[in-house]
Design a protein around this motif. Structure first.
Motif, PDB file in Angstrom:
ATOM      1  N   VAL A  22      19.434  52.517  20.661  1.00 42.37           N
ATOM      2  CA  VAL A  22      20.413  53.454  21.231  1.00 42.37           C
ATOM      3  C   VAL A  22      19.743  54.445  22.171  1.00 42.37           C
ATOM      4  CG1 VAL A  22      22.007  55.335  20.712  1.00 42.37           C
ATOM      5  CG2 VAL A  22      22.055  53.250  19.335  1.00 42.37           C
ATOM      6  N   PHE A  23      18.756  55.162  21.661  1.00 41.47           N
ATOM      7  CA  PHE A  23      18.172  56.230  22.463  1.00 41.47           C
ATOM      8  C   PHE A  23      17.185  55.699  23.499  1.00 41.47           C
ATOM      9  CE2 PHE A  23      19.820  58.491  18.804  1.00 41.47           C
ATOM     10  CZ  PHE A  23      20.414  59.584  19.416  1.00 41.47           C
ATOM     11  N   GLY A  24      16.498  54.619  23.167  1.00 40.34           N
ATOM     12  CA  GLY A  24      15.635  54.003  24.166  1.00 40.34           C
ATOM     13  C   GLY A  24      16.446  53.483  25.336  1.00 40.34           C
ATOM     14  N   GLY A  25      17.578  52.847  25.030  1.00 40.01           N
ATOM     15  CA  GLY A  25      18.441  52.333  26.092  1.00 40.01           C
ATOM     16  C   GLY A  25      19.016  53.441  26.947  1.00 40.01           C
ATOM     17  N   GLU A  26      19.437  54.550  26.327  1.00 41.02           N
ATOM     18  CA  GLU A  26      19.999  55.666  27.085  1.00 41.02           C
ATOM     19  C   GLU A  26      18.948  56.334  27.957  1.00 41.02           C
ATOM     20  OE1 GLU A  26      21.924  58.276  24.347  1.00 41.02           O
ATOM     21  OE2 GLU A  26      23.535  56.854  23.876  1.00 41.02           O
ATOM     22  N   LEU A  27      17.733  56.507  27.421  1.00 46.21           N
ATOM     23  CA  LEU A  27      16.667  57.113  28.219  1.00 46.21           C
ATOM     24  C   LEU A  27      16.303  56.244  29.413  1.00 46.21           C
ATOM     25  CD1 LEU A  27      14.339  58.521  25.408  1.00 46.21           C
ATOM     26  CD2 LEU A  27      15.566  59.858  27.125  1.00 46.21           C
ATOM     27  N   LEU A  28      16.272  54.937  29.207  1.00 41.38           N
ATOM     28  CA  LEU A  28      15.998  54.029  30.323  1.00 41.38           C
ATOM     29  C   LEU A  28      17.118  54.088  31.359  1.00 41.38           C
ATOM     30  CD1 LEU A  28      14.591  50.878  28.471  1.00 41.38           C
ATOM     31  CD2 LEU A  28      13.322  52.452  29.953  1.00 41.38           C
ATOM     32  N   GLN A  29      18.354  54.181  30.888  1.00 37.90           N
ATOM     33  CA  GLN A  29      19.500  54.179  31.802  1.00 37.90           C
ATOM     34  C   GLN A  29      19.530  55.434  32.676  1.00 37.90           C
ATOM     35  OE1 GLN A  29      23.137  53.203  29.835  1.00 37.90           O
ATOM     36  NE2 GLN A  29      24.294  52.988  31.722  1.00 37.90           N
ATOM     37  N   VAL A  30      19.128  56.576  32.116  1.00 37.21           N
ATOM     38  CA  VAL A  30      19.139  57.815  32.904  1.00 37.21           C
ATOM     39  C   VAL A  30      17.807  58.061  33.584  1.00 37.21           C
ATOM     40  CG1 VAL A  30      20.863  58.814  31.377  1.00 37.21           C
ATOM     41  CG2 VAL A  30      18.444  59.290  30.946  1.00 37.21           C
ATOM     42  N   GLY A  31      16.869  57.130  33.441  1.00 42.24           N
ATOM     43  CA  GLY A  31      15.586  57.272  34.113  1.00 42.24           C
ATOM     44  C   GLY A  31      14.715  58.373  33.552  1.00 42.24           C
ATOM     45  N   GLY A  32      14.953  58.729  32.296  1.00 42.33           N
ATOM     46  CA  GLY A  32      14.149  59.769  31.668  1.00 42.33           C
ATOM     47  C   GLY A  32      14.500  61.168  32.091  1.00 42.33           C
ATOM     48  N   LYS A  33      15.535  61.345  32.917  1.00 44.71           N
ATOM     49  CA  LYS A  33      15.934  62.671  33.392  1.00 44.71           C
ATOM     50  C   LYS A  33      17.049  63.221  32.508  1.00 44.71           C
ATOM     51  CE  LYS A  33      14.919  61.406  38.193  1.00 44.71           C
ATOM     52  NZ  LYS A  33      15.490  61.259  39.557  1.00 44.71           N
ATOM     53  N   PRO A  34      17.043  64.539  32.243  1.00 41.62           N
ATOM     54  CA  PRO A  34      18.136  65.133  31.456  1.00 41.62           C
ATOM     55  C   PRO A  34      19.488  64.859  32.098  1.00 41.62           C
ATOM     56  CG  PRO A  34      16.324  66.689  31.704  1.00 41.62           C
ATOM     57  CD  PRO A  34      16.018  65.525  32.617  1.00 41.62           C
ATOM     58  N   THR A  35      20.420  64.321  31.312  1.00 42.77           N
ATOM     59  CA  THR A  35      21.737  63.963  31.816  1.00 42.77           C
ATOM     60  C   THR A  35      22.770  64.281  30.759  1.00 42.77           C
ATOM     61  OG1 THR A  35      20.809  62.151  33.120  1.00 42.77           O
ATOM     62  CG2 THR A  35      23.174  62.100  32.726  1.00 42.77           C
ATOM     63  N   GLN A  36      23.862  64.907  31.153  1.00 36.73           N
ATOM     64  CA  GLN A  36      24.947  65.156  30.225  1.00 36.73           C
ATOM     65  C   GLN A  36      25.601  63.840  29.835  1.00 36.73           C
ATOM     66  OE1 GLN A  36      25.664  68.134  28.799  1.00 36.73           O
ATOM     67  NE2 GLN A  36      23.836  68.835  29.896  1.00 36.73           N
ATOM     68  N   LEU A  37      25.802  63.636  28.529  1.00 34.90           N
ATOM     69  CA  LEU A  37      26.350  62.371  28.057  1.00 34.90           C
ATOM     70  C   LEU A  37      27.768  62.139  28.554  1.00 34.90           C
ATOM     71  CD1 LEU A  37      24.968  62.325  24.401  1.00 34.90           C
ATOM     72  CD2 LEU A  37      24.203  60.957  26.344  1.00 34.90           C
ATOM     73  N   ASP A  38      28.526  63.234  28.762  1.00 29.62           N
ATOM     74  CA  ASP A  38      29.885  63.044  29.257  1.00 29.62           C
ATOM     75  C   ASP A  38      29.878  62.512  30.685  1.00 29.62           C
ATOM     76  OD1 ASP A  38      28.885  65.371  30.312  1.00 29.62           O
ATOM     77  OD2 ASP A  38      30.713  66.541  30.047  1.00 29.62           O
ATOM     78  N   GLU A  39      28.886  62.928  31.476  1.00 30.32           N
ATOM     79  CA  GLU A  39      28.770  62.405  32.835  1.00 30.32           C
ATOM     80  C   GLU A  39      28.413  60.930  32.811  1.00 30.32           C
ATOM     81  OE1 GLU A  39      29.439  63.852  35.769  1.00 30.32           O
ATOM     82  OE2 GLU A  39      30.202  65.543  34.599  1.00 30.32           O
ATOM     83  N   LEU A  40      27.521  60.556  31.903  1.00 32.08           N
ATOM     84  CA  LEU A  40      27.128  59.161  31.786  1.00 32.08           C
ATOM     85  C   LEU A  40      28.297  58.302  31.325  1.00 32.08           C
ATOM     86  CD1 LEU A  40      24.779  57.106  31.877  1.00 32.08           C
ATOM     87  CD2 LEU A  40      24.299  57.675  29.496  1.00 32.08           C
ATOM     88  N   ALA A  41      29.051  58.818  30.341  1.00 26.11           N
ATOM     89  CA  ALA A  41      30.141  58.036  29.747  1.00 26.11           C
ATOM     90  C   ALA A  41      31.285  57.794  30.711  1.00 26.11           C
ATOM     91  CB  ALA A  41      30.660  58.744  28.497  1.00 26.11           C
ATOM     92  N   LYS A  42      31.505  58.680  31.659  1.00 24.19           N
ATOM     93  CA  LYS A  42      32.636  58.505  32.565  1.00 24.19           C
ATOM     94  C   LYS A  42      32.269  57.827  33.876  1.00 24.19           C
ATOM     95  CE  LYS A  42      32.535  63.112  34.743  1.00 24.19           C
ATOM     96  NZ  LYS A  42      33.252  64.395  34.852  1.00 24.19           N
ATOM     97  N   ASN A  43      30.987  57.468  34.007  1.00 21.07           N
ATOM     98  CA  ASN A  43      30.553  56.829  35.254  1.00 21.07           C
ATOM     99  C   ASN A  43      30.056  55.401  35.079  1.00 21.07           C
ATOM    100  OD1 ASN A  43      30.813  58.904  37.431  1.00 21.07           O
ATOM    101  ND2 ASN A  43      29.526  60.079  36.037  1.00 21.07           N
ATOM    102  N   GLN A  44      29.653  55.037  33.849  1.00 17.76           N
ATOM    103  CA  GLN A  44      29.122  53.690  33.637  1.00 17.76           C
ATOM    104  C   GLN A  44      29.135  53.343  32.151  1.00 17.76           C
ATOM    105  OE1 GLN A  44      24.723  53.633  34.412  1.00 17.76           O
ATOM    106  NE2 GLN A  44      25.102  55.747  35.058  1.00 17.76           N
ATOM    107  N   ILE A  45      29.042  52.062  31.857  1.00 17.74           N
ATOM    108  CA  ILE A  45      28.930  51.620  30.470  1.00 17.74           C
ATOM    109  C   ILE A  45      27.572  52.065  29.928  1.00 17.74           C
ATOM    110  CG2 ILE A  45      28.863  49.632  28.928  1.00 17.74           C
ATOM    111  CD1 ILE A  45      31.592  50.105  30.106  1.00 17.74           C
ATOM    112  N   ILE A  46      27.560  52.607  28.718  1.00 19.65           N
ATOM    113  CA  ILE A  46      26.306  53.030  28.097  1.00 19.65           C
ATOM    114  C   ILE A  46      25.692  51.807  27.417  1.00 19.65           C
ATOM    115  CG2 ILE A  46      25.214  54.631  26.484  1.00 19.65           C
ATOM    116  CD1 ILE A  46      27.601  56.480  26.827  1.00 19.65           C
ATOM    117  N   PHE A  47      24.694  51.241  28.053  1.00 22.59           N
ATOM    118  CA  PHE A  47      24.177  49.950  27.611  1.00 22.59           C
ATOM    119  C   PHE A  47      23.392  50.034  26.311  1.00 22.59           C
ATOM    120  CE2 PHE A  47      24.767  49.305  32.234  1.00 22.59           C
ATOM    121  CZ  PHE A  47      25.626  48.222  32.169  1.00 22.59           C
ATOM    122  N   GLY A  48      22.795  51.179  26.012  1.00 25.41           N
ATOM    123  CA  GLY A  48      22.088  51.313  24.741  1.00 25.41           C
ATOM    124  C   GLY A  48      23.029  51.176  23.563  1.00 25.41           C
ATOM    125  N   VAL A  49      24.221  51.769  23.673  1.00 26.82           N
ATOM    126  CA  VAL A  49      25.218  51.680  22.609  1.00 26.82           C
ATOM    127  C   VAL A  49      25.767  50.263  22.508  1.00 26.82           C
ATOM    128  CG1 VAL A  49      27.423  52.559  21.768  1.00 26.82           C
ATOM    129  CG2 VAL A  49      25.811  54.108  22.875  1.00 26.82           C
TER     130      VAL A  49
END
Length: 250
Positions: A22-49
């Motif tokens: 879960v968290f490895g996939g999310e960190l890879l998806q955001v490129g290791g940069k701090p990102t609000q999860l709500d922004e991620l959830a409304k812009n793309q499928i969260i592949f780690g989940v």
């Protein structure tokens, strides 16, 4: 799998792998940069989940744990009345959403999909695999608190994704409360299906209602937490009777 072996150690290994996915996939998806999860959830499928949900479905099938994870369902359909309070809370959140207005169609669809994946993945992990493992070794009452605490602690890891550890700590607190009343429903209804649906709708509606929904998190969470304790009143001192024995051994 050896049927005499306690599933608790196995469930912990599965849990550790799930957290990494879960968290490895999310960190890879955001490129290791701090990102609000709500922004991620409304812009793309969260592949780690997504990957974590697929992983759990495969593991449960391989171990033949579906009866223990999913349950057999309530013996009496009248027990579904226990869902009335969560249903009322969700209905109030829905009214707030309709009052404030729906987001654009693409955003709405992505939020629905992502929160559904979260509901499936987290419920299978916590109220499914971990609860089965913990209850087999420690009994239902202790398993409730073990899974709720782990559920809360893991949400604190969101600070590594968002960079906001104070917000993550608050989320962890409410997640722990959420973990108590959802596992109470899992125990009393002997099925994980309605709990997955409730988790999905809870996350989805809170996300879509934004600030107004967020203001109601504490009172709603507190009421449902107390309701969960009431549902578990007969299990505190091991008075769950035949139902507890069934959950632990079937």
């Amino acid at each position: 799998m050896n049927p005499t072996r306690k599933p608790w150690p196995t469930s912990l290994i599965i849990f550790a792998i799930w957290v990494i996915i879960v968290f490895g996939g999310e960190l890879l998806q955001v490129g290791g940069k701090p990102t609000q999860l709500d922004e991620l959830a409304k812009n793309q499928i969260i592949f780690g989940v997504l990957a974590a949900a697929v992983f759990l479905l495969g593991v449960i099938s391989y171990l033949k744990w579906w009866p223990q994870v999913a349950g057999k369902g309530p013996d009496n359909l009248r027990d579904l009345r226990l869902l009335w309070l969560p249903a009322l809370v969700l209905f109030l959140l829905l009214l707030i959403l309709l009052f404030t207005g729906l987001p654009p169609g693409t955003v709405l669809m992505l939020v629905i999909i992502n929160t559904l994946l979260v509901g499936i993945s987290e419920e299978l992990m916590y109220r499914g695999i971990l609860f089965h493992g913990a209850s087999s070794s420690f009994g239902i009452w202790r398993a409730v608190w073990i899974t709720a605490v782990l559920f809360g602690l893991v949400h604190a890891l969101n600070g590594f994704i968002t960079g906001n550890f104070m917000a993550a700590a608050g989320q962890a607190f409410f997640a722990g409360m959420f973990g108590v009343w959802t596992v109470a429903l899992r125990v009393r209804l002997d099925t994980i299906i309605p709990v997955i649906i409730i988790h999905w709708l809870w996350d989805c509606l809170l996300f879509l209602t934004g600030f107004l929904g967020g203001m109601l998190v504490f009172p709603f969470a507190l009421v449902l937490f107390i309701y969960g304790l009431w549902l578990l009143r007969d299990y505190r001192h091991g008075k769950g009777g035949l139902q507890e024995e069934t959950v632990l051994t079937k």
